[in-house]
Design a protein around this motif. Structure first.
Motif, short mmCIF file in Angstrom:
data_model
loop_
_atom_site.label_atom_id
_atom_site.label_comp_id
_atom_site.label_asym_id
_atom_site.label_seq_id
_atom_site.Cartn_x
_atom_site.Cartn_y
_atom_site.Cartn_z
N ALA A 143 0.88 -1.24 0.01
CA ALA A 143 0.06 -0.17 -0.02
C ALA A 143 0.76 1.31 -0.06
N GLU A 144 1.88 1.16 0.68
CA GLU A 144 2.71 2.37 0.96
C GLU A 144 3.59 2.34 -0.32
N ALA A 145 4.03 1.31 -0.89
CA ALA A 145 4.63 1.64 -2.16
C ALA A 145 3.60 2.11 -3.28
N GLU A 146 2.65 1.45 -3.31
CA GLU A 146 1.78 1.81 -4.48
C GLU A 146 1.41 3.23 -4.26
N PHE A 147 1.21 3.81 -3.20
CA PHE A 147 1.02 5.42 -3.03
C PHE A 147 2.19 6.11 -3.72
N TYR A 148 3.20 5.74 -3.64
CA TYR A 148 4.59 6.66 -3.88
C TYR A 148 4.63 6.18 -5.54
N ARG A 149 4.11 4.98 -5.89
CA ARG A 149 4.33 4.66 -7.33
C ARG A 149 3.16 5.42 -8.18
N THR A 150 2.12 5.86 -7.51
CA THR A 150 0.89 6.34 -8.29
C THR A 150 0.53 7.58 -7.86
N VAL A 151 -0.18 7.72 -6.88
CA VAL A 151 -0.92 8.67 -6.60
C VAL A 151 0.13 10.28 -5.86
N ALA A 160 -0.33 7.16 7.03
CA ALA A 160 -1.67 7.00 7.23
C ALA A 160 -2.33 5.86 6.32
N ILE A 161 -2.08 6.02 5.04
CA ILE A 161 -2.67 4.85 4.34
C ILE A 161 -2.06 3.33 4.66
N GLY A 162 -0.74 3.36 5.07
CA GLY A 162 -0.24 2.06 5.63
C GLY A 162 -0.74 1.50 6.97
N LEU A 163 -1.08 2.58 7.84
CA LEU A 163 -1.72 2.41 9.02
C LEU A 163 -3.09 1.72 8.73
N ALA A 164 -3.76 2.47 7.86
CA ALA A 164 -5.24 1.95 7.69
C ALA A 164 -5.23 0.61 7.06
N THR A 165 -4.30 0.30 6.12
CA THR A 165 -4.11 -1.07 5.58
C THR A 165 -3.77 -1.87 6.41
N ALA A 166 -3.03 -1.76 7.71
CA ALA A 166 -2.61 -2.65 8.57
C ALA A 166 -3.89 -2.91 9.61
N ILE A 167 -4.65 -2.00 9.93
CA ILE A 167 -5.97 -2.29 10.44
C ILE A 167 -7.08 -2.79 9.77
N LYS A 168 -7.04 -2.81 8.51
CA LYS A 168 -7.92 -3.55 7.72
C LYS A 168 -7.56 -5.12 7.58
N TYR A 169 -6.23 -5.24 7.45
CA TYR A 169 -5.57 -6.66 7.51
C TYR A 169 -5.91 -7.46 8.64
N LEU A 170 -5.58 -6.44 10.00
CA LEU A 170 -5.79 -7.15 11.18
C LEU A 170 -7.43 -7.60 11.24
N LYS A 171 -8.36 -6.58 10.90
CA LYS A 171 -9.74 -6.74 11.01
C LYS A 171 -10.29 -8.09 9.98
N GLY A 172 -9.42 -8.29 9.22
CA GLY A 172 -9.71 -9.55 8.36
C GLY A 172 -9.27 -11.03 8.73
N LEU A 173 -8.61 -10.66 10.06
CA LEU A 173 -8.40 -12.05 10.79
C LEU A 173 -9.26 -12.11 11.85
N ASP A 174 -8.99 -13.80 12.14
CA ASP A 174 -10.00 -14.09 13.51
C ASP A 174 -9.43 -13.52 14.55
N ARG A 175 -9.60 -12.18 15.13
CA ARG A 175 -9.20 -11.58 16.13
C ARG A 175 -9.31 -12.52 17.52
N LYS A 176 -10.57 -13.17 17.68
CA LYS A 176 -10.79 -14.01 18.78
C LYS A 176 -9.77 -15.05 19.07
N LEU A 177 -9.71 -15.54 17.94
CA LEU A 177 -8.67 -16.88 17.99
C LEU A 177 -7.37 -16.31 18.16
N LEU A 178 -6.72 -15.15 17.73
CA LEU A 178 -5.56 -14.83 17.95
C LEU A 178 -5.23 -14.22 19.30
N VAL A 179 -6.19 -13.75 20.02
CA VAL A 179 -6.32 -13.43 21.24
C VAL A 179 -5.99 -14.69 22.15
#
Ligand code: PLP
Length: 409
Positions: free
Chosen positions: A45-53, A286-305
Motif C-alpha cells: 500500500a505504501e509503495a503503491e501510493f508512491y508509485r501512483t498517487v 496514514a494509508i499504511g496504518l489503515a491498511t494494517a488495520i484492515k488486514y488485522l480486522k480481516g483476521l480471526d481476532r478472537k482466535l488470535l487473542v
C-alpha cells in the motif's frame, strides 16, 4: 476447519521479514513490543501510493491531490471505526505515541494545569508517559504523583484510590505495560476519575495490537498509540481525544494546514483535527496504518487473542520447568510479554547469546527505568510475542536459554 497452528502459518506467510536467517539461523522474532513486522499488504500500500498517487493532501489543485486527500481521510475514518470514536475529527495524526502524549501535555496541560495541581502516572509507565509530564510540571508548578505497582506487577488500586483527591487533574496510565505485560483495569480507573472529575489519558501503544479497544466504551478522554507496533509503518501514530476537549485546546505546532486565516495582524486556527496537524502529514503512513488495520480486522481476532494467551502460558510453564528464571510481571491479566532474568546472568549477555541463535529479544530497561528501580533490577530480558509467533518458537527460546545457562553460569 483449519487448526490454529495452520492458521498462524498462513498469517506468517503474509509477513516477508519473518522468513529470513539471522546469524545463520532462522529468525525467531520475539521483539514485537519494540515494533512488529509488516504484512505484504502494508508494504504494498505504501509503495503503491508512491508509485501512483503521490501528491500532497488538502490542496485540491489537481486530480491526484484529490485522490491523495480521499485516501488520507478514508484512513482517518478507518482508525475512527477501529477504536470506536464517534467522529473522524477526534482522530489526530501524530508521529507516534510519544508525540501524542507530548501534544496533550503541551496544549491541554499548559492550558489547564497550574501550581498545586496533580498529575497521576503509574509506576509502570514508559518514559514517554513520564517525561512530558515532568516537563509540564516544571512549566506549570504542578506535581507528578506516582500510583504504586504491586510485587506481581499489578497496579495498586487501593494505593490509587488513596491518591485520588480534587487536586488530581489528570491521570495518565498505560493500558498494557511494555515491560511487565500487565493489562491495567482502565474501566476501574475511569470510574474513579469521573468521581473526581479528572481527565484520563491512556497510552495504548502495547494494547491495540493484542485486543480490541473501544474508546467510547472505555470512556477515556485521550487515547494514544503508534502505527509501527500495530503492523503499520513507523513515524505514524494516533491521538484520539474527545471532541469537546480537543476543541478547547490551543494548537500544538504552528504552520501550514493548521490555520483558517493568517495575517500579520493575527492568525485564526483551523477546525478539528487540522488545528493539530501543522505541515505536510505522513500521507503514505496514514494509508499504511489503515491498511494494517484492515488486514488485522480481516483476521480471526478472537482466535488470535486465545493464541497469544497460549504463547504466554507456554512461556511461563517452560520457565518453571527450566528453573533459575525470575519472571518480572505476573499479573493475572497480562498480554504476551515475557519479561525475566536468568538468575546469575546479566540480561545483556543473555540477549547476545540468544541473538547468536537467531532469537531476537530486547534486553535492558525498556524505557521504564523507574519500574526497573522498583523491582531492583538493572533490566530484564523481554520476549514479546505477537499474532504470528508459534509455540515452537517459544520452545526454541527456552532451548536457547538452556544453552545460555550452560555458557554463562
Ligand atoms: N508507551 C509504551 C507502553 C511503549 O511500549 C512505547 C514504545 O515502546 C511507547 C509508549 C513509545 O512509543 P513510540 O516510540 O512509538 O512513540
Amino acid at each position: 476447519m483449519t487448526n490454529t497452528a495452520d492458521y498462524i502459518q498462513q498469517i506468517r506467510n503474509d509477513f516477508p521479514a519473518l522468513h529470513q536467517e539471522v546469524n545463520g539461523k532462522p529468525l525467531i522474532y520475539l521483539d514485537n513490543g519494540a515494533t512488529t513486522h509488516k504484512p505484504n499488504a502494508v508494504i504494498e500500500a505504501e509503495a503503491e501510493f508512491y508509485r501512483t498517487v503521490n501528491s500532497n493532501v488538502h490542496r485540491g489543485a489537481h486530480k491526484l491531490s484529490d485522490l491523495a486527500t480521499e485516501q488520507f481521510e478514508n484512513a482517518r475514518r478507518t482508525v475512527q471505526e477501529f477504536i470506536g470514536a464517534i467522529k473522524p475529527e477526534e482522530i489526530v495524526w501524530t508521529r507516534g505515541t510519544t508525540e501524542g502524549i507530548n501534544l496533550v501535555a503541551a496544549t491541554w496541560g499548559r492550558k489547564n494545569l497550574s501550581k498545586g495541581d496533580r498529575i497521576l502516572v503509574s509506576g509502570m509507565e514508559h518514559h514517554s508517559n513520564i517525561v512530558p509530564w515532568q516537563m509540564l510540571c516544571e512549566q506549570t508548578g504542578a506535581e507528578l504523583v506516582v500510583i504504586p505497582v504491586l510485587d506481581n506487577g499489578e497496579l495498586d488500586l487501593n494505593g490509587f484510590a488513596e491518591l485520588m483527591e480534587p487536586r488530581v487533574k489528570l491521570i495518565a496510565v498505560t493500558h498494557v505495560s511494555n515491560a511487565l505485560g500487565t493489562v491495567n483495569p482502565i474501566p476501574d480507573i475511569v470510574r474513579m476519575a469521573r468521581i473526581n472529575e479528572s481527565v484520563v489519558l491512556v497510552d495504548g501503544a502495547q494494547a491495540v495490537a493484542h485486543f480490541d479497544v473501544d474508546v467510547l466504551q472505555l470512556d477515556v478522554d485521550f487515547y494514544v498509540f503508534s502505527s509501527h507496533k500495530l503492523f503499520g509503518p513507523t513515524g505514524m501514530g494516533v491521538l484520539y481525544g474527545k471532541e469537546e476537549l480537543l476543541n478547547e485546546m490551543p494548537p500544538y505546532q504552528g504552520g501550514g494546514e493548521m490555520i483558517e486565516h493568517c495575517s500579520f495582524d493575527g492568525t485564526t486556527y483551523n477546525v478539528l483535527p487540522y488545528k493539530f496537524e501543522a505541515g505536510t502529514p505522513n500521507i503514505a503512513g496514514a494509508i499504511g496504518l489503515a491498511t494494517a488495520i484492515k488486514y488485522l480486522k480481516g483476521l480471526d481476532r478472537k482466535l488470535l487473542v486465545k493464541h497469544e494467551e497460549s504463547l504466554i502460558q507456554h512461556a511461563h510453564q517452560l520457565a518453571a520447568e527450566l528453573g533459575g528464571i525470575r519472571i518480572i510481571g505476573e499479573a493475572p491479566k497480562k498480554a504476551s510479554v515475557f519479561s525475566f532474568l536468568l538468575e546469575g546472568a546479566h540480561p545483556a549477555d543473555v540477549g547476545t547469546l540468544l541473538d547468536q541463535q537467531g532469537i531476537a529479544v530486547r534486553t535492558g530497561h525498556h524505557c521504564t527505568m523507574p519500574l526497573m528501580a522498583r523491582f531492583d533490577v538493572p533490566g530484564t530480558v523481554r520476549a514479546s510475542m505477537s499474532i504470528y509467533n508459534t509455540l515452537d518458537e517459544v520452545d526454541a527460546l527456552f532451548k536457547g536459554l538452556e544453552k545460555a545457562k550452560m555458557f554463562l553460569l
